[in-house]
Design a protein around this motif. Structure first.
Motif, PDB file in Angstrom:
ATOM      1  N   LEU A 149      47.862  37.436  50.336  1.00 38.48           N
ATOM      2  CA  LEU A 149      47.078  36.268  50.726  1.00 38.48           C
ATOM      3  C   LEU A 149      45.598  36.603  50.727  1.00 38.48           C
ATOM      4  CD1 LEU A 149      49.187  34.736  53.656  1.00 38.48           C
ATOM      5  CD2 LEU A 149      49.444  34.466  51.190  1.00 38.48           C
ATOM      6  N   ARG A 150      45.255  37.821  51.129  1.00 42.30           N
ATOM      7  CA  ARG A 150      43.838  38.222  51.111  1.00 42.30           C
ATOM      8  C   ARG A 150      43.279  38.152  49.702  1.00 42.30           C
ATOM      9  NH1 ARG A 150      41.346  41.561  54.816  1.00 42.30           N
ATOM     10  NH2 ARG A 150      43.368  42.448  55.440  1.00 42.30           N
ATOM     11  N   ASN A 151      44.036  38.636  48.720  1.00 40.48           N
ATOM     12  CA  ASN A 151      43.588  38.558  47.329  1.00 40.48           C
ATOM     13  C   ASN A 151      43.289  37.121  46.933  1.00 40.48           C
ATOM     14  OD1 ASN A 151      46.103  40.996  46.323  1.00 40.48           O
ATOM     15  ND2 ASN A 151      44.031  41.374  47.046  1.00 40.48           N
ATOM     16  N   VAL A 152      44.174  36.206  47.298  1.00 39.96           N
ATOM     17  CA  VAL A 152      44.003  34.800  46.925  1.00 39.96           C
ATOM     18  C   VAL A 152      42.828  34.187  47.671  1.00 39.96           C
ATOM     19  CG1 VAL A 152      45.087  32.520  46.935  1.00 39.96           C
ATOM     20  CG2 VAL A 152      46.424  34.521  46.295  1.00 39.96           C
ATOM     21  N   LEU A 153      42.694  34.497  48.958  1.00 38.85           N
ATOM     22  CA  LEU A 153      41.568  33.978  49.737  1.00 38.85           C
ATOM     23  C   LEU A 153      40.235  34.407  49.135  1.00 38.85           C
ATOM     24  CD1 LEU A 153      43.041  34.626  53.281  1.00 38.85           C
ATOM     25  CD2 LEU A 153      42.275  32.377  52.470  1.00 38.85           C
ATOM     26  N   MET A 154      40.200  35.599  48.566  1.00 38.58           N
ATOM     27  CA  MET A 154      38.981  36.121  47.940  1.00 38.58           C
ATOM     28  C   MET A 154      38.865  35.714  46.473  1.00 38.58           C
ATOM     29  SD  MET A 154      39.200  39.979  49.521  1.00 38.58           S
ATOM     30  CE  MET A 154      37.992  40.634  48.344  1.00 38.58           C
ATOM     31  N   MET A 155      39.846  34.949  45.970  1.00 38.20           N
ATOM     32  CA  MET A 155      39.922  34.622  44.543  1.00 38.20           C
ATOM     33  C   MET A 155      39.846  35.895  43.705  1.00 38.20           C
ATOM     34  SD  MET A 155      38.088  30.965  43.998  1.00 38.20           S
ATOM     35  CE  MET A 155      38.567  29.534  44.981  1.00 38.20           C
ATOM     36  N   ALA A 156      40.681  36.850  44.100  1.00 34.27           N
ATOM     37  CA  ALA A 156      40.744  38.139  43.413  1.00 34.27           C
ATOM     38  C   ALA A 156      42.198  38.506  43.140  1.00 34.27           C
ATOM     39  CB  ALA A 156      40.057  39.216  44.255  1.00 34.27           C
ATOM     40  N   SER A 157      42.986  37.519  42.735  1.00 35.78           N
ATOM     41  CA  SER A 157      44.409  37.765  42.479  1.00 35.78           C
ATOM     42  C   SER A 157      44.639  38.569  41.213  1.00 35.78           C
ATOM     43  CB  SER A 157      45.156  36.437  42.372  1.00 35.78           C
ATOM     44  OG  SER A 157      44.747  35.731  41.209  1.00 35.78           O
ATOM     45  N   GLY A 158      43.678  38.541  40.301  1.00 34.41           N
ATOM     46  CA  GLY A 158      43.847  39.186  38.998  1.00 34.41           C
ATOM     47  C   GLY A 158      44.534  38.298  37.981  1.00 34.41           C
TER      48      GLY A 158
ATOM     49  N   ASP B 113      37.698  48.542  44.871  1.00 36.05           N
ATOM     50  CA  ASP B 113      36.887  49.710  44.522  1.00 36.05           C
ATOM     51  C   ASP B 113      35.660  49.853  45.413  1.00 36.05           C
ATOM     52  OD1 ASP B 113      35.340  47.625  43.654  1.00 36.05           O
ATOM     53  OD2 ASP B 113      35.227  48.240  41.559  1.00 36.05           O
ATOM     54  N   GLY B 114      35.564  49.015  46.452  1.00 37.90           N
ATOM     55  CA  GLY B 114      34.426  49.085  47.361  1.00 37.90           C
ATOM     56  C   GLY B 114      33.259  48.220  46.950  1.00 37.90           C
ATOM     57  N   LYS B 115      33.383  47.538  45.811  1.00 37.29           N
ATOM     58  CA  LYS B 115      32.293  46.685  45.346  1.00 37.29           C
ATOM     59  C   LYS B 115      32.160  45.463  46.254  1.00 37.29           C
ATOM     60  CE  LYS B 115      30.762  43.983  41.324  1.00 37.29           C
ATOM     61  NZ  LYS B 115      31.102  43.552  39.945  1.00 37.29           N
ATOM     62  N   PRO B 116      30.934  45.206  46.770  1.00 34.70           N
ATOM     63  CA  PRO B 116      30.746  44.033  47.631  1.00 34.70           C
ATOM     64  C   PRO B 116      30.852  42.747  46.833  1.00 34.70           C
ATOM     65  CG  PRO B 116      28.638  45.086  47.188  1.00 34.70           C
ATOM     66  CD  PRO B 116      29.701  45.982  46.619  1.00 34.70           C
ATOM     67  N   LEU B 117      31.394  41.729  47.469  1.00 33.84           N
ATOM     68  CA  LEU B 117      31.620  40.449  46.830  1.00 33.84           C
ATOM     69  C   LEU B 117      30.909  39.366  47.630  1.00 33.84           C
ATOM     70  CD1 LEU B 117      33.173  38.750  44.715  1.00 33.84           C
ATOM     71  CD2 LEU B 117      35.103  38.728  46.307  1.00 33.84           C
TER      72      LEU B 117
ATOM     73  N   PRO C  16      48.970  34.368  32.871  1.00 38.16           N
ATOM     74  CA  PRO C  16      49.200  35.817  32.758  1.00 38.16           C
ATOM     75  C   PRO C  16      48.261  36.605  33.672  1.00 38.16           C
ATOM     76  CG  PRO C  16      47.831  35.062  30.951  1.00 38.16           C
ATOM     77  CD  PRO C  16      48.221  33.829  31.727  1.00 38.16           C
ATOM     78  N   ARG C  17      48.526  37.865  33.803  1.00 34.12           N
ATOM     79  CA  ARG C  17      47.662  38.746  34.594  1.00 34.12           C
ATOM     80  C   ARG C  17      46.526  39.269  33.731  1.00 34.12           C
ATOM     81  NH1 ARG C  17      50.287  42.747  38.711  1.00 34.12           N
ATOM     82  NH2 ARG C  17      50.154  40.790  39.894  1.00 34.12           N
ATOM     83  N   ALA C  18      45.319  39.268  34.300  1.00 34.44           N
ATOM     84  CA  ALA C  18      44.147  39.773  33.585  1.00 34.44           C
ATOM     85  C   ALA C  18      43.598  41.046  34.220  1.00 34.44           C
ATOM     86  CB  ALA C  18      43.050  38.715  33.552  1.00 34.44           C
ATOM     87  N   ALA C  19      43.923  41.291  35.485  1.00 40.50           N
ATOM     88  CA  ALA C  19      43.424  42.474  36.197  1.00 40.50           C
ATOM     89  C   ALA C  19      44.358  42.760  37.356  1.00 40.50           C
ATOM     90  CB  ALA C  19      42.000  42.245  36.697  1.00 40.50           C
TER      91      ALA C  19
ATOM     92  N   THR D   2      40.887  43.561  42.405  1.00 38.36           N
ATOM     93  CA  THR D   2      39.874  44.339  41.686  1.00 38.36           C
ATOM     94  C   THR D   2      38.775  43.495  41.067  1.00 38.36           C
ATOM     95  OG1 THR D   2      41.150  44.315  39.620  1.00 38.36           O
ATOM     96  CG2 THR D   2      41.559  46.128  41.159  1.00 38.36           C
ATOM     97  N   VAL D   3      39.041  42.221  40.796  1.00 37.51           N
ATOM     98  CA  VAL D   3      38.076  41.344  40.125  1.00 37.51           C
ATOM     99  C   VAL D   3      38.080  39.974  40.798  1.00 37.51           C
ATOM    100  CG1 VAL D   3      37.426  40.202  37.964  1.00 37.51           C
ATOM    101  CG2 VAL D   3      38.388  42.509  37.910  1.00 37.51           C
ATOM    102  N   ASN D   4      36.897  39.458  41.074  1.00 39.94           N
ATOM    103  CA  ASN D   4      36.772  38.096  41.594  1.00 39.94           C
ATOM    104  C   ASN D   4      36.575  37.138  40.426  1.00 39.94           C
ATOM    105  OD1 ASN D   4      34.295  35.986  42.383  1.00 39.94           O
ATOM    106  ND2 ASN D   4      36.006  35.960  43.820  1.00 39.94           N
TER     107      ASN D   4
END
Length: 416
Positions: A189-198, A343-347, A235-238, A242-244
């Motif tokens: 859910l955190r990935n989706v909340l951040m729009m970082a599902s890949g 990877d620690g990159k701020p978003l 499909p999955r892209a990442a 890892t990617v927003n």
């Protein structure tokens, strides 16, 4: 509380609705009463495709944006029997002057150039400025567009507080089994909340071939499950986290998660947890994916200016109503602050909220719910300021002639 599903009479449905099979729907007597009292109920409207293509002239755009619940079946978010008071602030805002990109502007420039049709400024919970343009009134419901994402994400927080959801680290597939075996396998859910599902996605409103427009077509089909079928096909892209990538479909996934967890419509849950306890003054409406179906998580809420302001006040009060926490401890700060990728990159994105962008607003811990074509709920907790704007910008491109955040900073400074 069971929210009402509202439809419009045959003669007031835009021709687009004929393709949605809406003629079989009726509305209860209460819904008819609401429609009759609504000041804009008989205005001509355009189509949802025109909204996303940006092909309406200003008059039609305005009448459409304040009648979006006529485009799709909608569920009512019910107001209660009392309204949270919003008295007048002792110092009324008169004019604001500011500089942006080496050019000088004032309040009137901002309203005119950014096609603002209504604006509310609250200071210490009191009205410091309020205007309505183009026939809008205190009873006008206006489209939220992507501001709805911030409300959907807030319902995730409420569901965690209530124990329906364990944490943001739960898997999406724990709540939406139909996404098992898809690119959402292993996504939290955190990935989706951040729009970082890949998950691969193209968010291009005006491109008919984009995934965003495919999601709109799924909504237009009014077929139960069509939106999730689209999300399951991506499909999955990442790797997750890892990617927003801004993705309105993620908000629909969250809507499915909330619906599955709380076992009631999102409009009902919003009514129960926030709309009535917070003292919203008017009923609001929320688009559905199909007749009597699930709410559209990324758009389609229409509410009045002051009630959007009260929602901003709810967040400024750290998600508490009458001293009672509706959201988990620390949720408001976490949801509205910059997050971090694996990877620690701020978003520069929170849980479907936009953190502050300018030096002053960053210092104040400000944040916004933002919708295309000029919709804003700006909250500055340090200065106790909430600003709400309704906009009727012609194109859905997140393109403004004057920076809203520069104007908001100037308003905060003027009220300090």
């Amino acid at each position: 509380m069971i929210a009402r599903v509202v439809c419009r009479s045959f003669q007031r449905i835009h021709p687009l609705m004929l393709s949605l099979g809406m003629l079989t729907f009726g509305a209860g007597s209460h819904a008819w009463a609401d429609d009759y009292e609504y000041p804009h109920a008989h205005e001509p409207i355009g189509s949802v495709e025109q909204i996303y293509e940006g092909t309406m002239l200003p008059d039609l755009a305005v009448s459409t944006y304040r009648n979006i619940d006529r485009l799709f079946p909608s569920r009512t978010i019910s107001a209660g029997g009392h309204a949270y008071p919003l008295p007048r602030y002792q110092k009324q805002l008169e004019n604001v002057q500011f500089t942006w990109q080496d050019k000088k502007y004032d309040l009137f420039d901002y309203v005119a150039l950014d096609s603002v049709t209504a604006m509310l400024v609250l200071k210490d919970g009191q009205i410091a400025y309020e205007i309505y343009q183009f026939g809008n009134t205190e009873k006008t419901r206006w489209m939220s567009m992507s501001e709805a994402k911030s409300i959907t994400s807030t319902l995730v927080g409420a569901a965690i507080r209530d124990g329906y959801i364990k944490s943001v680290d739960d898997l999406v597939t724990d709540y939406v089994p139909r996404l098992k075996g898809t690119a959402y396998e292993g996504v939290t859910l955190r990935n989706v909340l951040m729009m970082a599902s890949g998950v691969k996605w193209t968010e291009a409103f005006t491109d008919p071939q984009s995934d965003r427009r495919a999601l709109l077509r799924a909504q237009m089909s009014q077929t139960p499950g069509a939106a999730m079928a689209l999300m399951a096909s991506r499909p999955r892209a990442a790797q997750p986290g890892t990617v927003n990538n801004y993705n309105t479909g993620e908000a629909q996934v969250l809507a499915e998660v909330v619906r599955s967890a709380v076992k009631m419509p999102l409009a009902d849950y919003l009514t129960q947890k926030i709309w009535q306890p917070m003292g919203m003054e008017h009923d609001a409406k929320w688009w559905l994916d199909s007749p009597n179906g699930i709410e559209i998580g990324g758009s389609g809420i229409s509410a009045t200016l002051r009630d959007f302001g009260r929602f901003g006040m709810f967040f400024m009060n750290q998600g508490k109503i009458d001293g009672q926490s509706i959201l988990p401890d620390g949720w408001v700060r976490q949801a509205t602050s910059s997050t971090t990728l694996k990877d620690g990159k701020p978003l520069a994105y929170g849980y479907m909220w936009w953190p502050a962008q300018t030096e002053q607003s960053i210092k104040d811990g400000a944040y916004s719910a933002i919708g295309m074509q000029g919709q804003n709920i700006y909250v500055n907790p340090a200065q106790k300021v909430v600003i709400v704007t309704f906009g009727a910008q012609p194109k859905p491109l997140r393109r403004t002639l004057v920076s809203p955040v520069a104007f908001f900073d100037a308003v905060v400074a003027a009220l300090d």
